[in-house]
Design a protein around this motif. Structure first.
Motif, PDB file in Angstrom:
ATOM      1  N   ALA A   1     -20.023  49.179  30.257  1.00 20.40           N
ATOM      2  CA  ALA A   1     -19.885  48.110  31.665  1.00 20.40           C
ATOM      3  C   ALA A   1     -18.584  47.887  31.858  1.00 20.40           C
ATOM      4  O   ALA A   1     -18.069  47.936  33.058  1.00 20.40           O
ATOM      5  N   HIS A   2     -17.891  47.498  30.916  1.00 22.02           N
ATOM      6  CA  HIS A   2     -16.165  47.056  31.210  1.00 22.02           C
ATOM      7  C   HIS A   2     -15.559  48.418  31.790  1.00 22.02           C
ATOM      8  O   HIS A   2     -14.605  48.081  32.657  1.00 22.02           O
TER       9      HIS A   2
ATOM     10  N   ARG B   1     -16.669  48.941  35.370  1.00 21.25           N
ATOM     11  CA  ARG B   1     -16.089  47.961  36.423  1.00 21.25           C
ATOM     12  C   ARG B   1     -14.758  48.160  36.606  1.00 21.25           C
ATOM     13  O   ARG B   1     -14.170  48.074  37.783  1.00 21.25           O
TER      14      ARG B   1
ATOM     15  N   LEU C   1     -23.869  56.534  35.053  1.00 23.46           N
ATOM     16  CA  LEU C   1     -24.157  55.762  33.693  1.00 23.46           C
ATOM     17  C   LEU C   1     -25.433  56.527  32.984  1.00 23.46           C
ATOM     18  O   LEU C   1     -26.401  56.273  33.615  1.00 23.46           O
TER      19      LEU C   1
ATOM     20  N   GLY D   1     -29.967  44.640  31.309  1.00 21.97           N
ATOM     21  CA  GLY D   1     -28.680  44.362  32.111  1.00 21.97           C
ATOM     22  C   GLY D   1     -28.409  45.577  33.026  1.00 21.97           C
ATOM     23  O   GLY D   1     -27.257  45.488  33.627  1.00 21.97           O
ATOM     24  N   ALA D   2     -29.132  46.790  33.092  1.00 25.41           N
ATOM     25  CA  ALA D   2     -28.739  47.851  33.831  1.00 25.41           C
ATOM     26  C   ALA D   2     -28.704  47.826  35.211  1.00 25.41           C
ATOM     27  O   ALA D   2     -27.859  48.151  36.258  1.00 25.41           O
TER      28      ALA D   2
ATOM     29  N   LEU E   1     -26.100  45.463  36.568  1.00 19.02           N
ATOM     30  CA  LEU E   1     -24.446  45.974  36.553  1.00 19.02           C
ATOM     31  C   LEU E   1     -24.379  47.081  37.670  1.00 19.02           C
ATOM     32  O   LEU E   1     -23.534  47.103  38.207  1.00 19.02           O
ATOM     33  N   ARG E   2     -25.667  47.781  38.226  1.00 21.44           N
ATOM     34  CA  ARG E   2     -25.634  48.662  39.205  1.00 21.44           C
ATOM     35  C   ARG E   2     -25.244  47.870  40.478  1.00 21.44           C
ATOM     36  O   ARG E   2     -24.472  47.951  41.218  1.00 21.44           O
TER      37      ARG E   2
ATOM     38  N   GLU F   1     -23.791  45.017  40.624  1.00 27.26           N
ATOM     39  CA  GLU F   1     -22.362  44.605  40.666  1.00 27.26           C
ATOM     40  C   GLU F   1     -21.720  45.651  40.968  1.00 27.26           C
ATOM     41  O   GLU F   1     -20.369  45.378  41.991  1.00 27.26           O
ATOM     42  N   LEU F   2     -21.633  46.752  40.661  1.00 22.84           N
ATOM     43  CA  LEU F   2     -20.739  47.822  40.752  1.00 22.84           C
ATOM     44  C   LEU F   2     -20.821  48.444  42.261  1.00 22.84           C
ATOM     45  O   LEU F   2     -19.740  48.697  42.841  1.00 22.84           O
TER      46      LEU F   2
ATOM     47  N   GLU G   1     -19.778  41.324  22.871  1.00 25.11           N
ATOM     48  CA  GLU G   1     -19.369  42.539  23.807  1.00 25.11           C
ATOM     49  C   GLU G   1     -19.098  43.718  23.028  1.00 25.11           C
ATOM     50  O   GLU G   1     -19.381  44.687  23.585  1.00 25.11           O
TER      51      GLU G   1
END
Length: 353
Positions: free
Chosen positions: A1-2, A5, A17, A27-28, A31-32, A34-35, A168
């Motif tokens: 994830a990091h 980003r 991914l 969380g997938a 995260l998608r 957010e990206l 993390e």
């Protein structure tokens, strides 16, 4: 994830991914989203990257206008335990996630014009760590893969990470705490991820990225790691604090000065003092002579740490399983007395350490 980003922030147009659970991974979806807000097109795919056929199918399904141009392999599995507890199955787990997967990615992308082939390894594959022989070996093999790729003119970069902050990274709070005590505190992942760009920009084959007090770590990691790190720490072999603090003969002379009736208590107190230090207790009184080490909370890693401390203090070489073979401080003290051949101690014997 990091990493995703970081790539999105740097203008990556399409991010693929990949994980075994794909969109079902925790969380997938978040995260998608957010990206995508960063402007990237995101594809989340389910694929076992240890399966060459599945990976080939995945790559073939990529649109022509979105070819694969760079690859980051960030997977890892821990199955910690001292060497005597390892089995073929326990060796296979870390190797499958690390070496098998990276090997498949290497073979299925070798014909592509990748700009980067990045693998995540571990500082433990560079300097070693008690209880992680399988994980260290898997990471070292991954670094060998990168070296082989570069010898063939293909891109390759191995990033040997130190511990990432708990929650993390891959470590729980207990292991992270022990590493911190040894001089390897956890890193903030967002800051650590910047190292990827620097390593790629400088075209490095292997980079160790760790928040480390190398002098402190070398003093707890054994003579091989201390020798490896001597140029970093400025410590030469004669000053290596990981070697026994006293010779076996010197400790034997010290013990000989103690009245025979007091020797068992003297060595028992030595064991209790070092056991308390390993468990982060402030006073040795918290370690009772007749209580089992396992009941106090010792596991395979802390058992090795206590073994190393006692070996350094007495000059006696001890096996990694000594705390489980001699299960209490009192029993272990009798064993040490026997190994030291303490004068006047019944059943004592001299012999090689």
């Amino acid at each position: 994830a990091h990493v995703a980003r970081r790539l999105a922030a740097r203008g990556a147009g399409h991010l693929l991914l990949v994980g075994r659970r794909g969109a079902r991974a925790p969380g997938a979806d978040a995260l998608r989203a957010e990206l995508e807000e960063s402007g990237a097109v995101v594809t989340v795919a389910a694929c076992d990257v240890t399966d060459p056929e599945r990976v080939t199918e995945l790559l073939a399904a990529l649109p022509a206008d979105r070819p694969l141009t760079a690859m980051v392999h960030a997977a890892g599995v821990l199955d910690d335990g001292v060497l005597d507890s390892l089995t073929p199955a326990r060796l296979a787990g870390p190797f499958r996630a690390k070496v098998t997967a990276a090997g498949v990615l290497h073979e299925t992308t070798a014909h592509l014009r990748l700009s980067a082939f990045v693998v995540f390894t571990s500082v433990m594959g560079v300097v070693g760590n008690a209880g992680q022989a399988n994980y260290a070996a898997a990471n070292a093999a991954l670094e060998a893969l990168v070296a082989s790729r570069r010898a063939d003119g293909l891109p390759g970069t191995a990033l040997a990470w130190g511990a990432w902050a708990a929650g993390e990274g891959m470590l729980d709070d207990g292991v992270a705490g022990r590493l911190r005590e040894r001089g390897l505190p956890s890193m903030e992942p967002a800051a650590a991820a910047t190292a990827i760009e620097r390593a790629l920009g400088e075209d490095d084959a292997l980079v160790v990225v760790a928040d480390a007090d190398w002098r402190r770590f070398a003093g707890t990691a054994g003579p091989r790691a201390a020798t490896l790190l001597s140029e970093v720490t400025g410590r030469d072999e004669d000053n290596d604090v990981s070697r026994p603090a006293v010779s076996r003969g010197a400790f034997g002379d010290l013990l000989a000065a103690v009245p025979a009736a007091e020797r068992k208590r003297f060595v028992t107190d030595l064991v209790r003092t070092h056991a308390a230090a390993v468990l982060r207790h402030t006073v040795p009184d918290s370690v009772r002579p007749e209580r089992a080490f396992t009941e106090m909370g010792f596991d395979s890693l802390t058992a090795v740490e206590l073994r190393n401390r006692l070996a350094a203090a007495t000059g006696v070489r001890l096996p990694a399983t000594v705390l489980f073979d001699r299960p209490t401080p009192a029993v272990l003290a009798v064993h040490l007395l026997s190994r030291l051949g303490a004068p006047g101690e019944p059943g004592s014997q001299s012999g090689p350490g």
